[in-house]
Every structure is written in structure tokens, then in C-alpha cells.
Design an enzyme around this catalytic site. Structure first.
Site, short mmCIF file in Angstrom:
data_model
loop_
_atom_site.label_atom_id
_atom_site.label_comp_id
_atom_site.label_asym_id
_atom_site.label_seq_id
_atom_site.Cartn_x
_atom_site.Cartn_y
_atom_site.Cartn_z
N PHE A 155 -71.89 -27.68 -20.00
CA PHE A 155 -73.01 -26.96 -19.39
C PHE A 155 -72.57 -25.67 -18.69
O PHE A 155 -73.37 -25.04 -18.01
CB PHE A 155 -73.73 -27.86 -18.38
CG PHE A 155 -74.25 -29.14 -18.99
CD1 PHE A 155 -75.31 -29.12 -19.88
CD2 PHE A 155 -73.65 -30.36 -18.70
CE1 PHE A 155 -75.79 -30.28 -20.46
CE2 PHE A 155 -74.11 -31.54 -19.28
CZ PHE A 155 -75.19 -31.49 -20.16
N CYS A 281 -75.30 -18.96 -26.67
CA CYS A 281 -75.85 -20.32 -26.59
C CYS A 281 -77.36 -20.42 -26.84
O CYS A 281 -77.78 -21.05 -27.80
CB CYS A 281 -75.53 -20.93 -25.23
SG CYS A 281 -73.79 -21.32 -25.06
C1 UDX Z 1 -76.24 -21.14 -21.04
C2 UDX Z 1 -76.53 -22.38 -20.15
O1 UDX Z 1 -77.07 -21.93 -18.89
C3 UDX Z 1 -75.28 -23.21 -19.95
O2 UDX Z 1 -75.60 -24.38 -19.21
C4 UDX Z 1 -74.71 -23.59 -21.32
O3 UDX Z 1 -73.50 -24.31 -21.19
C5 UDX Z 1 -74.47 -22.35 -22.16
O4 UDX Z 1 -75.67 -21.60 -22.27
P1 UDX Z 1 -75.07 -18.77 -20.70
O5 UDX Z 1 -75.52 -18.49 -22.11
O6 UDX Z 1 -73.69 -18.47 -20.32
O7 UDX Z 1 -75.31 -20.31 -20.34
O8 UDX Z 1 -76.02 -17.90 -19.73
P2 UDX Z 1 -77.29 -18.16 -18.82
O9 UDX Z 1 -76.95 -17.76 -17.44
O10 UDX Z 1 -77.90 -19.47 -18.99
O11 UDX Z 1 -78.28 -17.04 -19.39
C6 UDX Z 1 -78.69 -17.03 -20.76
C7 UDX Z 1 -79.58 -15.85 -21.04
O12 UDX Z 1 -80.86 -16.01 -20.42
C8 UDX Z 1 -79.05 -14.51 -20.53
O13 UDX Z 1 -79.32 -13.51 -21.48
C9 UDX Z 1 -79.84 -14.27 -19.27
O14 UDX Z 1 -79.94 -12.92 -18.92
C10 UDX Z 1 -81.18 -14.85 -19.67
N1 UDX Z 1 -82.03 -15.26 -18.54
C11 UDX Z 1 -81.61 -16.23 -17.68
C12 UDX Z 1 -83.29 -14.70 -18.39
O15 UDX Z 1 -83.71 -13.83 -19.18
N2 UDX Z 1 -84.09 -15.13 -17.36
C13 UDX Z 1 -83.69 -16.09 -16.49
O16 UDX Z 1 -84.47 -16.43 -15.60
C14 UDX Z 1 -82.41 -16.66 -16.65
#
Ligand code: UDX
Length: 452
Positions: A155, A281
Site C-alpha cells: 500500500f 498504480c
Molecule cells: C497509490 C496508493 O495510494 C498506494 O496505496 C498504492 O500502494 C499505490 O498507488 P501512488 O500512486 O503513489 O499510491 O499515489 P497517490 O498519492 O495515491 O496518488 C495517486 C494519484 O491520485 C496522483 O496522481 C495524485 O495526484 C492523485 N490524487 C490523489 C488526486 O487527484 N486527488 C486526491 O485527492 C488524491
């Protein structure tokens, strides 16, 4: 119940997940082989560094390497036979049809199984569709029937990988063999016991985490991982749908989500509207879940809708800018700030910032782009007529409009005077909804948020 006490571990694949896991387990007292077939990456790791940017990881790798407990290698023969536990952290790219490409997963499992010692535990950390573990177990039964298979979904988020792993919400391990599931959980107990000293090395602040240890069946563990990510993606797409309505109705989606998220049943996290989600992811996990649903005859329409909304967001951002420019992007000088898919990483996979830059460039704008960490990675995905520059100032000079596409604090904290000196009638597109719109509204600058 007799739980094996592992001493040696091999981690297959030293990417974001594998390298972090391997370095941390070495600090927890295990001898850990980090197996990375890519020579260029392996060479960097052997120097005690990571080949990608992740805060705090380099000192953790360096000290682990110096302790002799962390051994980077490209050889299965040197690492796997002596290991009690083998983690699989290999890549699972998506196929053109959205399903997961599991060729690395199966080939790593097969290669390892041929060399693993009797009763060793094979731990799957790569994100795989539900049902994959059962297929790998079948494969193992033709190679070495004594091996045990455990799914241990990951995660961690990029940018906060160490924090997420050390101060976890939950560790999940699932499998048919109870003792092996407990063995895997015991590795994390061991890690938890060392976490404050590791946090000190990484210079990250310890938090009061009350992490849960959750043992499940194999298929459940596989489904937990993708379900968690799909739900977060769903929250983001939901927020983006409401943002579109807010744009039409005069509401501010940030105000809306602050209040909606104050309801404990809902929660504020992952309700930030803007240019949509990207990265290695969410896009892949959502399409993987849709496709594995179809394999079982289940139509996950709700995820198709989430995917559709997300795909529309970069175009929606560009459309808002086009309107502000009276329908004409031809020759307009646009600065894109942010190419990483989120702040805190050099990763630009499926980055909305890259998508926005390309859409604007295709529409005739003169696009200049800058990211403090991701320029190098983004280069190959940007259209050739986009100019990539090495500094914020070079990016914004002469701009008609600036688009903030990644929430790096150095962008989010720019004062109004910074924008005013570029151009007194500058258009600012805040595609991450992080700027102080009231402060900007008091100037002559034109502020465009997403749903604000
Ligand atoms: C994600 C999961 O959170 C993590 O638990 C898993 O192991 C891998 O995938 P990650 O891809 O590193 O992690 O980034 P995360 O912080 O979750 O953000 C993913 C995307 O969503 C980013 O592009 C971020 O900018 C976007 N995002 C996130 C939004 O657009 N709005 C939000 O409120 C939160």
C-alpha cells in the site's frame, strides 16, 4: 503452530516497492538480496543509492549496504537457494486492452521456484488480478510441492514510501498455509520493532501509527489491494464530477469537499479535484480490476465511469484555458509547471501534466514545461515541439498562461507578485486547486481553478 524464523530473504525486482522493501528488511535484521536484472539500475543501487527520487531512501540503502545485510545482485542462483522467503516485486505493466501483463510475474515465480529450498515461502507483492495466486500455486505444484504462497499486497505511496511502510495503517497477508501467512506477518513485526531507528536514518518524522496486522485467505488478499486503490480512484473521480458541477453552478469544490469530508463516515482524503489521477498504480489498477471483473463475468460499471471521468480531466483543464483565451490557443505561450504525476516523486507515468502539455501543444499553443524532479522521465512522453526547461523562471518567462499541473510546494507557495511580474494580465490555471484564489482574485490576474 510452528512459525519459521527466516534469516535470509530475496526480493525479486528492485523498483519502487522492491527496493524500499529490501532496504527496510535489511534494517530489520534479515540478510536481504535485492535482485535487479536491469544493469544500469543495479549499478546505481550498488553505489548505495536509488535510481529514482524517493525522500529518505538513499541513506537507508547506503547504511543497509554498509552493514553487509543488503546485497544487490542480478543472479537468482546466488540469492534464491539460500533464502527462506522470496518476495516478488516485479513490474505488471498493462496490456493495450487494459488487462495486466503478468509475464514478468509468472517468469519470476517459475525461475525462483526452480531454485527455492524446501518449504520456503514465496510472497507476492506485485499487484496481480484476483485468481493469479491460485494459478501460480498450480505452477509450483509441478516444480516443488513443498513451497508456500502468500499474497502480501503493498500500500505504499511514491513520495512517502518509507513513512507508509514503517508507520502503516495495515499489513495484509493472505494464503492457504496459516504458518506461512504468520511468517510473513512476523517480518513486519520485526520491522516495526526497528522503525524509530530507521526513521531517524531516513530523517522522517515518526507518527503514532496503530497499524493492524490482518491475515486473510489468498483471493481476499489479492482483491484487497486493487479494491483499496480502486476505491481511492473512485473518490477522486467523484470529486472531479462534482467539480464540473461546481464550475457550472458557482460553488467551490474545495469548500464542498472540506465540509463533505468532515463527515467521519466519508473522510476528506482523496477528494481533491483537479487534473485527475495518474501514476503507475491507479490507472493500471482500475483498468486491471475492470478487466478481471469481465473475466469472471462481472461488469464493474462504476469503475468504468471512474475511468471515463479521469480520462476527461486533462482535456477539461485545457478546455477551461481555451475558453479564457476566447477559443484560440494558436500561438499562445503556455507554461506547464509540473510533469510528475504527483509531488514528491520523479515518476511521470500516466501523468496528467504531460497529458495537458500534449493536448495544448496539439491545439497550437507554444508550450514550455518544467518539473523539479521529473523532466528526465517525462521527456520521452512529451510531444517533440514542447520545450523542456531546467528552471521555473525559464519556464514562465513570456507566458500568456501558467498551468500548475503538479502540487509541488515550490509551485503552490508562489506569491502573487511572482505571477504579476511575468505578465500583469496572466492567466493562471490551477489544475491542482492549491493556490490562494482570494489573493489572486484581488490582483488583475485571471485565476482558473477546477470546480472553484
Ligand atoms: C497509490 C496508493 O495510494 C498506494 O496505496 C498504492 O500502494 C499505490 O498507488 P501512488 O500512486 O503513489 O499510491 O499515489 P497517490 O498519492 O495515491 O496518488 C495517486 C494519484 O491520485 C496522483 O496522481 C495524485 O495526484 C492523485 N490524487 C490523489 C488526486 O487527484 N486527488 C486526491 O485527492 C488524491
Amino acid at each position: 503452530m510452528a512459525i519459521m524464523q527466516p534469516s535470509t530473504i530475496t526480493v525479486l525486482g528492485a523498483g519502487y516497492v522492491g527496493l524500499t522493501t529490501a532496504a527496510l528488511l535489511a534494517h530489520a535484521g534479515y540478510t536481504v538480496y535485492a535482485l535487479e536484472p536491469n544493469k544500469a539500475r543495479l549499478d546505481v543501487i550498488k553505489q548505495g543509492r536509488s535510481f529514482f527520487y524517493e525522500a529518505g531512501l538513499d541513506p537507508v540503502i547506503k547504511t543497509a549496504l554498509e552493514s553487509g545485510k543488503f546485497i544487490p545482485t542480478n543472479s537468482y542462483e546466488d540469492s534464491v537457494p539460500g533464502s527462506d522467503v522470496v518476495f516478488s516485486c516485479v513490474g505488471t505493466p498493462d496490456n493495450p486492452d487494459g488487462s495486466s501483463n503478468l509475464s514478468y510475474v509468472f517468469s519470476a515465480a517459475e525461475q525462483a521456484a526452480k531454485l527455492m529450498k524446501q518449504s520456503a515461502v514465496f510472497v507476492q507483492k506485485s499487484t496481480v488480478p484476483v485468481g493469479t495466486g491460485a494459478k501460480i500455486q498450480e505452477l509450483f505444484s509441478t516444480i516443488n510441492q513443498s513451497l508456500h504462497y502468500v499474497s502480501n499486497p503493498e500500500f505504499l505511496r511514491e513520495g512517502t514510501a518509507l513513512e507508509d511502510t514503517l508507520f502503516f495503517d495495515r499489513v495484509v497477508a493472505g494464503g492457504d498455509h496459516t504458518e506461512s501467512v504468520q511468517t510473513v506477518l512476523s517480518l513486519y513485526h520485526q520491522l516495526e520493532a526497528q522503525r524509530d531507528s530507521i526513521a531517524a536514518i531516513a530523517a522522517i518524522t515518526s507518527t503514532e501509527a496503530k497499524g493492524e496486522y490482518i491475515a486473510t485467505g489468498l483471493a481476499s488478499a489479492e482483491l484487497i489491494k486493487v479494491t483499496a486503490n480502486a476505491f481511492l480512484a473512485l473518490k477522486i473521480s467523484f470529486a472531479n464530477s462534482i467539480a464540473k458541477l461546481a464550475d457550472k453552478s458557482g460553488a467551490d469544490v474545495v469548500e464542498v469537499m472540506d465540509a463533505v469530508g468532515a463527515d467521519k463516515r466519508i473522510g476528506r482524503a482523496f477528494l481533491n479535484a483537479g487534473r485527475g489521477y495518474g501514476g503507475g498504480c491507479f490507472p493500471k489498477d482500475v483498468s486491471g480490476l475492470i478487466s478481471s471483473g469481465l473475466d469472471y463475468g462481472v461488469d464493474l460499471e462504476i469503475m468504468q465511469a471512474a475511468q471515463g471521468v479521469n480520462g476527461s480531466m486533462p482535456g477539461y483543464v485545457a478546455e477551461k484555458l481555451l475558453q479564457a483565451l476566447n477559443g484560440n490557443l494558436e500561438g499562445a505561450s503556455i507554461a506547464i509547471l509540473g510533469l510528475a504525476f504527483k509531488a514528491g516523486t520523479s515518476d511521470s507515468r500516466k501523468s496528467p501534466g504531460v497529458a495537458i502539455a500534449n493536448i495544448l501543444s496539439k491545439a497550437g499553443a507554444v508550450v514550455t514545461a518544467y518539473d523539479p524532479k521529473a523532466n528526465e522521465e517525462a521527456k520521452e512522453d512529451l510531444l517533440s515541439n514542447i520545450t523542456l526547461v531546467d528552471s521555473l523562471d525559464d519556464c514562465v518567462q513570456n507566458a500568456t498562461a501558467v498551468v500548475i499541473a503538479t502540487e509541488w510546494s515550490e509551485f503552490a507557495s508562489l506569491p502573487v507578485t511572482f505571477y504579476q511580474q511575468i505578465n500583469s494580465s496572466l492567466i493562471i490555471v490551477d489544475a491542482v486547486n492549491k493556490l490562494d484564489k482570494h489573493a489572486l482574485a484581488q490582483s488583475n490576474l485571471q485565476y482558473i481553478g477546477i470546480g472553484r
